[in-house]
Motif scaffolding. Structure first.
Motif, PDB file in Angstrom:
ATOM      1  N   THR A  35      -0.507  -7.204   5.104  1.00 50.25           N
ATOM      2  CA  THR A  35      -0.612  -6.061   4.184  1.00 50.25           C
ATOM      3  C   THR A  35      -1.585  -5.006   4.728  1.00 50.25           C
ATOM      4  OG1 THR A  35      -0.195  -7.600   2.379  1.00 50.25           O
ATOM      5  CG2 THR A  35      -0.944  -5.410   1.767  1.00 50.25           C
ATOM      6  N   THR A  36      -2.708  -5.446   5.287  1.00 55.94           N
ATOM      7  CA  THR A  36      -3.655  -4.439   5.806  1.00 55.94           C
ATOM      8  C   THR A  36      -3.085  -3.760   7.065  1.00 55.94           C
ATOM      9  OG1 THR A  36      -4.924  -6.072   7.072  1.00 55.94           O
ATOM     10  CG2 THR A  36      -5.721  -5.566   4.845  1.00 55.94           C
ATOM     11  N   ALA A  37      -2.265  -4.491   7.844  1.00 54.48           N
ATOM     12  CA  ALA A  37      -1.627  -3.859   9.019  1.00 54.48           C
ATOM     13  C   ALA A  37      -0.654  -2.771   8.552  1.00 54.48           C
ATOM     14  CB  ALA A  37      -0.892  -4.903   9.852  1.00 54.48           C
ATOM     15  N   TRP A  38       0.073  -3.079   7.498  1.00 57.92           N
ATOM     16  CA  TRP A  38       1.007  -2.104   6.921  1.00 57.92           C
ATOM     17  C   TRP A  38       0.236  -0.866   6.439  1.00 57.92           C
ATOM     18  CZ3 TRP A  38       3.676  -3.017   1.544  1.00 57.92           C
ATOM     19  CH2 TRP A  38       4.675  -2.048   1.341  1.00 57.92           C
ATOM     20  N   LEU A  39      -0.925  -1.107   5.795  1.00 61.43           N
ATOM     21  CA  LEU A  39      -1.744   0.008   5.310  1.00 61.43           C
ATOM     22  C   LEU A  39      -2.243   0.869   6.474  1.00 61.43           C
ATOM     23  CD1 LEU A  39      -3.808  -1.789   2.535  1.00 61.43           C
ATOM     24  CD2 LEU A  39      -2.162   0.083   2.216  1.00 61.43           C
ATOM     25  N   ALA A  40      -2.635   0.201   7.561  1.00 64.86           N
ATOM     26  CA  ALA A  40      -3.147   0.947   8.723  1.00 64.86           C
ATOM     27  C   ALA A  40      -2.042   1.867   9.274  1.00 64.86           C
ATOM     28  CB  ALA A  40      -3.629  -0.015   9.796  1.00 64.86           C
ATOM     29  N   GLU A  41      -0.813   1.329   9.321  1.00 63.15           N
ATOM     30  CA  GLU A  41       0.333   2.140   9.790  1.00 63.15           C
ATOM     31  C   GLU A  41       0.539   3.358   8.883  1.00 63.15           C
ATOM     32  OE1 GLU A  41       4.261   0.212   9.675  1.00 63.15           O
ATOM     33  OE2 GLU A  41       3.207  -1.378  10.780  1.00 63.15           O
ATOM     34  N   LEU A  42       0.527   3.096   7.563  1.00 61.44           N
ATOM     35  CA  LEU A  42       0.805   4.179   6.615  1.00 61.44           C
ATOM     36  C   LEU A  42      -0.331   5.201   6.568  1.00 61.44           C
ATOM     37  CD1 LEU A  42       2.375   2.188   3.642  1.00 61.44           C
ATOM     38  CD2 LEU A  42       3.542   3.850   5.091  1.00 61.44           C
ATOM     39  N   ALA A  43      -1.564   4.721   6.780  1.00 63.86           N
ATOM     40  CA  ALA A  43      -2.718   5.632   6.698  1.00 63.86           C
ATOM     41  C   ALA A  43      -2.769   6.539   7.919  1.00 63.86           C
ATOM     42  CB  ALA A  43      -4.013   4.831   6.575  1.00 63.86           C
ATOM     43  N   GLY A  44      -2.375   6.007   9.072  1.00 58.62           N
ATOM     44  CA  GLY A  44      -2.410   6.812  10.296  1.00 58.62           C
ATOM     45  C   GLY A  44      -3.839   7.150  10.685  1.00 58.62           C
ATOM     46  N   ASP A  45      -4.006   8.321  11.294  1.00 62.32           N
ATOM     47  CA  ASP A  45      -5.289   8.731  11.843  1.00 62.32           C
ATOM     48  C   ASP A  45      -5.772   9.980  11.112  1.00 62.32           C
ATOM     49  OD1 ASP A  45      -7.262   8.154  13.601  1.00 62.32           O
ATOM     50  OD2 ASP A  45      -6.485   9.467  15.170  1.00 62.32           O
ATOM     51  N   PRO A  46      -6.995  10.065  10.615  1.00 64.31           N
ATOM     52  CA  PRO A  46      -8.041   9.054  10.713  1.00 64.31           C
ATOM     53  C   PRO A  46      -7.797   7.892   9.747  1.00 64.31           C
ATOM     54  CG  PRO A  46      -8.811  10.869   9.357  1.00 64.31           C
ATOM     55  CD  PRO A  46      -7.448  11.245   9.840  1.00 64.31           C
ATOM     56  N   PRO A  47      -8.279   6.699  10.091  1.00 62.32           N
ATOM     57  CA  PRO A  47      -8.143   5.556   9.173  1.00 62.32           C
ATOM     58  C   PRO A  47      -9.023   5.758   7.943  1.00 62.32           C
ATOM     59  CG  PRO A  47      -9.443   4.953  11.105  1.00 62.32           C
ATOM     60  CD  PRO A  47      -8.968   6.359  11.333  1.00 62.32           C
ATOM     61  N   PRO A  48      -8.753   5.014   6.864  1.00 58.62           N
ATOM     62  CA  PRO A  48      -9.554   5.167   5.643  1.00 58.62           C
ATOM     63  C   PRO A  48     -11.043   4.909   5.920  1.00 58.62           C
ATOM     64  CG  PRO A  48      -7.670   3.704   5.277  1.00 58.62           C
ATOM     65  CD  PRO A  48      -7.699   4.002   6.734  1.00 58.62           C
ATOM     66  N   ALA A  49     -11.879   5.785   5.358  1.00 60.58           N
ATOM     67  CA  ALA A  49     -13.320   5.656   5.573  1.00 60.58           C
ATOM     68  C   ALA A  49     -13.997   5.028   4.358  1.00 60.58           C
ATOM     69  CB  ALA A  49     -13.931   7.025   5.854  1.00 60.58           C
ATOM     70  N   ARG A  50     -13.412   5.233   3.180  1.00 62.52           N
ATOM     71  CA  ARG A  50     -14.026   4.710   1.950  1.00 62.52           C
ATOM     72  C   ARG A  50     -12.940   3.975   1.170  1.00 62.52           C
ATOM     73  NH1 ARG A  50     -16.573   6.537  -2.964  1.00 62.52           N
ATOM     74  NH2 ARG A  50     -18.444   5.255  -2.997  1.00 62.52           N
ATOM     75  N   VAL A  51     -13.144   2.667   0.946  1.00 62.10           N
ATOM     76  CA  VAL A  51     -12.117   1.870   0.279  1.00 62.10           C
ATOM     77  C   VAL A  51     -12.693   1.206  -0.966  1.00 62.10           C
ATOM     78  CG1 VAL A  51     -10.955   1.436   2.496  1.00 62.10           C
ATOM     79  CG2 VAL A  51     -12.492  -0.293   1.581  1.00 62.10           C
ATOM     80  N   LEU A  52     -11.825   1.015  -1.950  1.00 63.40           N
ATOM     81  CA  LEU A  52     -12.224   0.420  -3.229  1.00 63.40           C
ATOM     82  C   LEU A  52     -11.394  -0.833  -3.464  1.00 63.40           C
ATOM     83  CD1 LEU A  52     -13.572   0.537  -6.082  1.00 63.40           C
ATOM     84  CD2 LEU A  52     -11.688   2.044  -6.784  1.00 63.40           C
ATOM     85  N   ASP A  53     -12.065  -1.936  -3.773  1.00 63.63           N
ATOM     86  CA  ASP A  53     -11.383  -3.181  -4.119  1.00 63.63           C
ATOM     87  C   ASP A  53     -11.574  -3.409  -5.617  1.00 63.63           C
ATOM     88  OD1 ASP A  53     -10.219  -5.652  -4.258  1.00 63.63           O
ATOM     89  OD2 ASP A  53     -11.598  -6.647  -2.859  1.00 63.63           O
TER      90      ASP A  53
END
Ligand SMILES: C[S@@+](CC[C@H](N)C(=O)[O-])C[C@H]1O[C@@H](n2cnc3c(N)ncnc32)[C@H](O)[C@@H]1O
Length: 282
Positions: A32-50
């Protein structure tokens, strides 16, 4: 299991189960995080909320995936957050994690803006998910992503015929639990696509992620099986017949003739569904 966040005495047991759950779910988290990295592209997310972080399986998976990111973990249960901050120290990432104790049912906490929000097995607990989804949208920067990971029940571990008691024990446990959850957690197993769209998100995709561990299970997966059976026993004391309760007790009696620890035929089978949605740019 409804409103477990109010039952703080139960937190330690739940936190332990969630830590083991993270072990077994590692491939699901990684995918799931690999999928998110693909969708987010560049720049990657800098601030994330769980959201509803529990002891932090998602927080740490995200920090691993996005090594420059910082994370905010929100949970109503202070015991969960204590465990999360301890684990963050042990992993050497304490300076990248902020734990915020807040009950999402009481309103949205003042946590700022995010590039990525993650909610794993927590949305089915909140009283008004439509409101929380709108609040998530409001907290995301335009173009930001929201990952929802949900389950329709606990994983299964036992063979159909245990060699004692009536065959089908685990099926009956899950049917009884589904019945209980149907009343207490109506959103468990829901399709989150339509509510995400209603809240103004563009749904990027939905993936069903299978968990299939063949016997023999690893030590951690075996412990997860026992903790899960223990929780089933606690939740179903008034919903199973005496024979099935006796069979569960036999499995859970350490050193007994039917101790589940002696079995080498346990498998882990489960399923998670992931939705990834984006806050539209305009
Ligand atoms: C099943 S656990 C999932 C934990 C974690 N996200 C994971 O996937 O392992 C659900 C979590 O949501 C939290 N939770 C439930 N209702 C909540 C609420 N109204 N506000 C904040 N947290 C809540 C619980 O305390 C618990 O830690």
């Amino acid at each position: 299991m409804a409103h477990e966040h109010h039952a703080h005495g139960d937190d330690a047991a739940l936190a332990k189960m969630l830590d083991l759950d993270a072990e077994v779910l590692r491939p699901v988290l990684t995918e799931t995080t690999a999928w998110l990295a693909e969708l987010a592209g560049d720049p990657p997310p800098a601030r994330v909320l769980d959201l509803g972080s529990g002891p932090g399986a998602g927080t740490f998976a995200l920090l691993d995936r996005f090594p420059a990111a910082e994370a905010v973990a929100v949970d109503a249960a202070p015991g969960m957050l204590d465990r999360l901050t301890g684990a963050a120290r042990a992993r050497g990432v304490a300076d990248r994690v902020t734990a915020v104790a807040a009950d999402l049912d009481a309103g949205w906490p003042p946590v700022g803006a995010f590039d990525l929000v993650w909610a794993s097995a927590s949305l089915h607990h909140v009283a008004d998910p439509a409101r929380v989804l709108r609040d998530v949208r409001g907290a995301l920067r335009p173009g930001g992503l929201f990952a929802v990971l949900e389950l329709d029940g606990f994983p299964r571990f036992l063979p159909h015929d245990l060699g004692f008691g009536r065959p089908g024990l685990e099926d009956r446990c899950h049917a009884a639990l589904a019945d209980r959850h149907g009343a207490e957690l109506p959103n468990l197993g829901a399709d989150w696509g339509p509510p995400l769209r209603d809240a103004g998100f563009a749904v990027e995709g939905e993936r069903v992620l299978a968990i299939e561990l063949a016997p023999p299970l690893t030590e951690a997966a075996g412990r997860y099986a026992r903790v899960t059976l223990d929780r089933l026993r606690a939740h179903l004391a008034d919903r199973l017949d005496a024979d099935d309760l006796a069979a569960l007790d036999a499995l859970l009696t350490p050193g007994g003739p039917h101790d589940v620890r002696r079995r080498d035929d346990l498998a882990a089978r489960g399923r998670r569904t992931a939705w990834v949605a984006r806050r539209p740019v305009v």
